[in-house]
Design a protein around this motif. Structure first.
Motif, mmCIF file in Angstrom:
data_model
loop_
_atom_site.group_PDB
_atom_site.id
_atom_site.type_symbol
_atom_site.label_atom_id
_atom_site.label_comp_id
_atom_site.label_asym_id
_atom_site.label_seq_id
_atom_site.Cartn_x
_atom_site.Cartn_y
_atom_site.Cartn_z
ATOM 1 N N ALA A 283 -138.441 12.036 -36.433
ATOM 2 C CA ALA A 283 -137.418 12.092 -37.483
ATOM 3 C C ALA A 283 -137.380 10.767 -38.226
ATOM 4 O O ALA A 283 -137.441 9.698 -37.603
ATOM 5 C CB ALA A 283 -136.062 12.389 -36.866
ATOM 6 N N TYR A 284 -137.273 10.843 -39.566
ATOM 7 C CA TYR A 284 -137.241 9.650 -40.418
ATOM 8 C C TYR A 284 -135.928 9.610 -41.186
ATOM 9 O O TYR A 284 -135.406 10.664 -41.573
ATOM 10 C CB TYR A 284 -138.410 9.684 -41.422
ATOM 11 C CG TYR A 284 -139.762 9.636 -40.735
ATOM 12 C CD1 TYR A 284 -140.457 8.439 -40.601
ATOM 13 C CD2 TYR A 284 -140.334 10.799 -40.217
ATOM 14 C CE1 TYR A 284 -141.691 8.396 -39.949
ATOM 15 C CE2 TYR A 284 -141.557 10.770 -39.568
ATOM 16 C CZ TYR A 284 -142.239 9.559 -39.436
ATOM 17 O OH TYR A 284 -143.451 9.517 -38.797
ATOM 18 N N ASP A 285 -135.415 8.421 -41.414
ATOM 19 C CA ASP A 285 -134.181 8.309 -42.203
ATOM 20 C C ASP A 285 -134.527 8.204 -43.690
ATOM 21 O O ASP A 285 -135.708 8.256 -44.075
ATOM 22 C CB ASP A 285 -133.300 7.140 -41.712
ATOM 23 C CG ASP A 285 -133.913 5.765 -42.012
ATOM 24 O OD1 ASP A 285 -134.976 5.708 -42.680
ATOM 25 O OD2 ASP A 285 -133.345 4.771 -41.557
ATOM 26 N N GLN A 286 -133.490 8.006 -44.529
ATOM 27 C CA GLN A 286 -133.704 7.986 -45.979
ATOM 28 C C GLN A 286 -134.595 6.836 -46.428
ATOM 29 O O GLN A 286 -135.199 6.907 -47.502
ATOM 30 C CB GLN A 286 -132.357 8.000 -46.744
ATOM 31 C CG GLN A 286 -131.345 6.965 -46.302
ATOM 32 C CD GLN A 286 -130.437 7.469 -45.185
ATOM 33 O OE1 GLN A 286 -130.897 8.029 -44.181
ATOM 34 N NE2 GLN A 286 -129.142 7.265 -45.351
ATOM 35 N N ASN A 287 -134.718 5.793 -45.600
ATOM 36 C CA ASN A 287 -135.605 4.671 -45.955
ATOM 37 C C ASN A 287 -136.988 4.819 -45.331
ATOM 38 O O ASN A 287 -137.751 3.849 -45.255
ATOM 39 C CB ASN A 287 -134.991 3.338 -45.503
ATOM 40 C CG ASN A 287 -133.637 3.121 -46.114
ATOM 41 O OD1 ASN A 287 -133.452 3.422 -47.296
ATOM 42 N ND2 ASN A 287 -132.679 2.672 -45.327
ATOM 43 N N ASN A 288 -137.257 6.026 -44.849
ATOM 44 C CA ASN A 288 -138.543 6.336 -44.223
ATOM 45 C C ASN A 288 -138.795 5.583 -42.905
ATOM 46 O O ASN A 288 -139.933 5.416 -42.482
ATOM 47 C CB ASN A 288 -139.696 6.080 -45.212
ATOM 48 C CG ASN A 288 -140.835 7.045 -44.957
ATOM 49 O OD1 ASN A 288 -140.611 8.134 -44.384
ATOM 50 N ND2 ASN A 288 -142.039 6.662 -45.329
ATOM 51 N N ASN A 289 -137.723 5.122 -42.272
ATOM 52 C CA ASN A 289 -137.870 4.522 -40.939
ATOM 53 C C ASN A 289 -137.872 5.639 -39.904
ATOM 54 O O ASN A 289 -137.025 6.550 -39.975
ATOM 55 C CB ASN A 289 -136.678 3.608 -40.616
ATOM 56 C CG ASN A 289 -136.627 2.416 -41.529
ATOM 57 O OD1 ASN A 289 -137.658 1.797 -41.795
ATOM 58 N ND2 ASN A 289 -135.448 2.112 -42.040
ATOM 59 N N CYS A 290 -138.801 5.541 -38.970
ATOM 60 C CA CYS A 290 -138.827 6.556 -37.907
ATOM 61 C C CYS A 290 -137.701 6.227 -36.922
ATOM 62 O O CYS A 290 -137.697 5.170 -36.300
ATOM 63 C CB CYS A 290 -140.193 6.521 -37.215
ATOM 64 S SG CYS A 290 -140.223 7.621 -35.791
ATOM 65 N N ILE A 291 -136.737 7.159 -36.783
ATOM 66 C CA ILE A 291 -135.584 6.864 -35.902
ATOM 67 C C ILE A 291 -135.577 7.716 -34.630
ATOM 68 O O ILE A 291 -134.874 7.388 -33.685
ATOM 69 C CB ILE A 291 -134.234 6.989 -36.656
ATOM 70 C CG1 ILE A 291 -134.090 8.384 -37.300
ATOM 71 C CG2 ILE A 291 -134.074 5.877 -37.687
ATOM 72 C CD1 ILE A 291 -132.676 8.652 -37.787
ATOM 73 N N ILE A 292 -136.370 8.805 -34.622
ATOM 74 C CA ILE A 292 -136.470 9.594 -33.379
ATOM 75 C C ILE A 292 -137.932 9.934 -33.102
ATOM 76 O O ILE A 292 -138.657 10.381 -33.995
ATOM 77 C CB ILE A 292 -135.645 10.899 -33.459
ATOM 78 C CG1 ILE A 292 -134.155 10.582 -33.643
ATOM 79 C CG2 ILE A 292 -135.839 11.745 -32.186
ATOM 80 C CD1 ILE A 292 -133.259 11.789 -33.791
#
Ligand code: NAP
Ligand code: GDD
Length: 343
Positions: A283-292
């Motif tokens: 899963a990626y957040d709105q800044n394209n960081n992978c958070i899961i």
């Protein structure tokens, strides 16, 4: 006469909610705690009573369900009207790592309490914390009190033993002994390594820049999640029923882990996008960081893919139904977690 309850597993999630509920009902509550090198009564902070106070309605005793003598001694000393057996090594994945201990506590622990009841006073009412894990690889949908068991873990197998030994002592010695077959129930007090708590805590911390990533296992198993506060009421109602019986306690609704994550993320206003498949799903957040990310260590040797209960019997006989839905549960868990972070 004032009712006296004895709770094995008082320091756990359900033990804390049940204690508070019974105290409100006017009970004197006795609880069994294990000796621990670190404080294990945090969930009981708001009801804990000074052991030197003259009048106490909440009393703790050292004991362990793997120790027959302590079980017998405490029951003899307290002489409760009701016993709730919530004590267990309750983590399904961990039960594969420590199967023998899990069996000792979760299966034989129940036998030890039942034997002590027979010896001390057969009138003591008994509640056994059974689990939807007993349905395991489910043979029908939804699951009710008549659904056959097919456990999928040492934990599930131990709970099946406890179910049958409780029923056997009810029939053999005419004990007022009940099995609750409870589906997953969660709360702000949920143990840190269960998936709902992990997700809520992890995403709250990610939102507040306290953590970068969360590692999980199977995103596609389905669970019927309720609120622990509702479920302890059902435990008590079972022991107030005219006859001892067994009851399924659930919400009747099921969601995948992934859906749960999406709901929590939405509440926290984290826009997530999923990419990849299987163990590579992320899963990626709105800044394209992978958070899961998924990690092999959180997958189990055998999985319970789907659980969904039918609480019609509890509704009819006990007049019980869940008050809180999944959204209420998530809101409760998130606001608790955000408060913890702001402390
Ligand atoms: P929990 O938070 O893990 O609490 C378990 C409790 O059992 C803790 O107080 C723990 O003490 C105690 N315990 C563990 N081993 C023990 C031993 N050998 N002797 C005495 N006490 C021992 O579990 P929970 O979520 O409150 O669940 C309560 C019960 O319901 C458990 O039996 C669980 O298997 C069952 N259940 C739970 C769910 C659920 O979704 N929550 C669903 C169905 C059934 P420490 O604090 O010292 O570890
Ligand atoms: N714990 C955990 N951690 N579970 C994960 C993770 C993770 O990182 N990732 C995915 N899961 C999946 C598990 O594989 C399982 O399918 C599901 O999430 C739920 O796991 P848990 O929250 O650990 O609960 P459980 O269903 O295995 O067991 C709980 O409910 C039972 C009632 O059905 C426990 O409370 C048991 O004690 C209880 O009897």
């Amino acid at each position: 006469m004032k009712k006296k309850a004895l709770i094995f597993g008082v320091t756990g999630q359900d033990g804390a909610y049940l204690s508070k509920f019974l105290l409100k009902k006017g009970y004197t509550v006795h609880g069994v705690i294990r000796r621990s090198s670190s404080i294990n009564t945090l969930r009981l902070n708001d009801i804990y009573k000074d052991p030197f106070a003259k009048k106490r309605n909440f009393v703790l005793h050292y004991g362990d369900v793997t120790d027959s003598l302590s079980v017998l001694n405490i029951i003899e000393k307290v002489r409760p009207t009701e016993i709730y057996n919530l004590a267990a090594q309750s983590h399904v994945a961990v039960s594969f790592d420590i199967p023998e201990y899990t069996t000792n506590a979760d299966a034989l622990g129940t036998l030890r309490i039942l034997e002590a009841i027979v010896k001390v006073d057969k009138k003591i009412k008994f509640y056994q914390a059974g689990s939807s894990e007993m349905f395991g690889k489910v043979v029908e949908k939804p699951q009710n009190e008549k659904t056959p068991f097919y456990p999928r873990s040492p934990y599930g197998v131990a709970k099946v033993y406890s179910y049958w030994i409780t029923l056997n002592y009810r029939e053999s010695y005419k004990l007022f002994a009940c099995n609750g077959i409870l589906f997953n129930h969660e709360s702000p007090l949920r143990g840190e390594t269960f998936v709902t708590k992990k997700v809520v805590k992890g995403l709250c911390r990610i939102k507040n820049n306290k953590q970068k990533k969360l590692y999980l296992g199977n995103l596609y198993s389905k669970r019927d999640w309720g609120h622990a506060e509702d479920y302890v009421v059902a435990m008590w109602k079972m022991l107030q029923n005219k006859v001892p019986d067994d009851f399924v306690i659930c919400t009747g609704k099921q969601y995948t882990i992934k859906k749960f994550i999406n709901l929590v993320a939405k509440k926290l206003k984290i826009k997530i996008k999923w990419r990849g498949r299987g163990i590579n799903e992320k899963a990626y957040d709105q800044n394209n960081n992978c958070i899961i990310e998924c990690h092999q260590r959180y997958f189990r040797p055998a999985e319970v893919d789907t659980l969904q209960g039918d609480y019609s019997k509890a509704k009819k006989v006990l007049k019980w139904k869940p008050k809180k839905n999944l959204e209420d549960l998530i809101n409760d868990m998130i606001s608790f977690e955000l408060k913890q972070i702001s402390k």
